[in-house]
Enzyme design. Structure first.
Site, PDB file in Angstrom:
ATOM      1  N   ASP A 268      36.027  32.573  40.259  1.00 60.11           N
ATOM      2  CA  ASP A 268      37.171  33.397  39.857  1.00 60.11           C
ATOM      3  C   ASP A 268      36.937  33.966  38.462  1.00 60.11           C
ATOM      4  O   ASP A 268      36.668  33.225  37.514  1.00 60.11           O
ATOM      5  CB  ASP A 268      38.450  32.558  39.849  1.00 60.11           C
TER       6      ASP A 268
ATOM      7  N   TYR B 232      38.735  38.643  30.845  1.00 65.70           N
ATOM      8  CA  TYR B 232      38.080  37.469  30.270  1.00 65.70           C
ATOM      9  C   TYR B 232      36.879  37.832  29.402  1.00 65.70           C
ATOM     10  O   TYR B 232      36.377  36.991  28.655  1.00 65.70           O
ATOM     11  CB  TYR B 232      37.620  36.510  31.365  1.00 65.70           C
TER      12      TYR B 232
ATOM     13  N   LYS C  69      39.821  40.817  38.726  1.00 65.64           N
ATOM     14  CA  LYS C  69      41.190  41.306  38.547  1.00 65.64           C
ATOM     15  C   LYS C  69      41.183  42.565  37.694  1.00 65.64           C
ATOM     16  O   LYS C  69      40.409  42.665  36.731  1.00 65.64           O
ATOM     17  CB  LYS C  69      42.056  40.242  37.862  1.00 65.64           C
TER      18      LYS C  69
ATOM     19  N   HIS D  29      46.188  41.792  37.767  1.00 64.32           N
ATOM     20  CA  HIS D  29      46.234  40.622  36.884  1.00 64.32           C
ATOM     21  C   HIS D  29      47.663  40.309  36.416  1.00 64.32           C
ATOM     22  O   HIS D  29      48.107  39.165  36.451  1.00 64.32           O
ATOM     23  CB  HIS D  29      45.317  40.854  35.682  1.00 64.32           C
TER      24      HIS D  29
END
Length: 311
Positions: free
Chosen positions: A45, A50, A79, A110
């Site tokens: 994931d 990120y 996402k 997200h």
């Protein structure tokens, strides 16, 4: 042992446990992903937000080149970030380039809001006063329509949402021609979010649970029923918290960059019996009744997303 897979409303199989990569230390993500894939994990994931999908891509490539796993056997999640919610395909293309892939297995919205796509930062634009640069009045349904169009491109096998409350799902579903395959939410005994879980089950939307331990060193690991059940089964409290999700029909994301912990997380899953599940439910129900639930992940957007614990 808990089930290894669940079936999405697309007919695809999704693993019951995956490796999460949020906040994983730079320089350690690639080796963590590679190790996980070569030691039992089949779900990774990630997210553009990120800022580590280049490393995730390196880890994927390393695992594939080692010959132990093939791309078609791995379930990769990404996402679209809030600054790309009006240009969803562009966001996906950026992630695919970083990941070194032609497609992802699941692409999620997200958060259901829009941050200024022309702001002073690609991911976290701010106003002069330092607050998040949010475009007020944006309709998250418009993002979903772009997500639906992605399915025709072949760049993602399935689409879904993340951090959607019951209220936001009820706003979305009447306008959806494709029902989300997944809703990824913070979920654990201190934040059961049962109203979301129940609605998703009714609509055929699979739950993916993040932050299953609450937070590092958080109170969940020492909660009385969690410790009691761990002692009963001869495992660590973390194993109980990770195992909490399979009986609920949910996929859980375990996060670590340490090889020993990565392996332990997947190998220490246990079957919680009905008594165990009832004890954890009673613990959750009491927290909800007393409004003492605990949410550990809630970015300072200044937006009411409709979660009961944030009213």
């Amino acid at each position: 042992m808990p089930p290894k897979h669940f079936t999405l409303n697309t007919g695809a199989k999704i693993p019951s446990i995956g490796l999460g990569t949020w906040q994983s230390p730079p320089g350690q993500v690639a080796s963590a992903v590679s190790y996980a894939l070569q030691n039992g994990y089949t779900l990774i994931d990630g997210a553009y937000c990120y800022a580590n999908e280049d490393e995730v891509g390196q880890g994927l490539a390393e695992a594939f080149s080692a010959g132990k796993v093939k791309r078609e056997d791995i379930f990769v999640v990404s996402k679209v970030w809030t600054t790309y919610n009006t240009r969803v395909e562009e966001g996906l293309d950026k992630s695919l380039k970083s990941l070194g892939l032609d497609y992802v297995d699941l692409f999620l919205v997200h958060w259901p809001l829009l941050m200024n796509p022309e702001g002073n930062h690609d991911r976290f634009p701010t106003k002069p006063d330092g607050s998040r640069d949010i475009i007020q009045g944006y309709n998250h349904v418009d993002t979903w329509k772009q997500m639906e169009a992605l399915l025709k491109t072949g760049k993602t096998k399935a689409i879904g949402v993340s951090n959607y409350s019951k209220l936001y799902l009820e706003q979305l579903l009447p306008h959806a021609t494709v029902i989300p395959a997944v809703n990824q939410i913070e979920n654990h005994p201190s934040l059961p979010q049962q109203e979301i879980v129940d609605l998703c089950k009714e609509k055929g939307i699979h739950i993916m649970a993040y932050s299953p331990l609450g937070s590092t060193g958080g109170p969940l690991l020492s909660a009385e029923p969690v410790v009691k059940i761990a002692e009963k089964h001869g495992v660590k409290p973390s194993s109980v918290l990770l195992s909490y999700h399979a009986p609920r029909g949910s996929t859980v994301l375990a996060k670590s960059v340490t090889p020993e912990r990565i392996k332990e997380n997947i190998e220490s899953l246990i079957d919680l019996d009905e008594e165990d599940q009832a004890e954890l439910k009673a613990y959750s129900d009491k927290l909800v009744a007393e409004k003492k639930w605990q949410r550990f992940v809630y970015p300072p957007f200044g937006v009411n997303f409709g979660f009961p614990d944030k009213q």
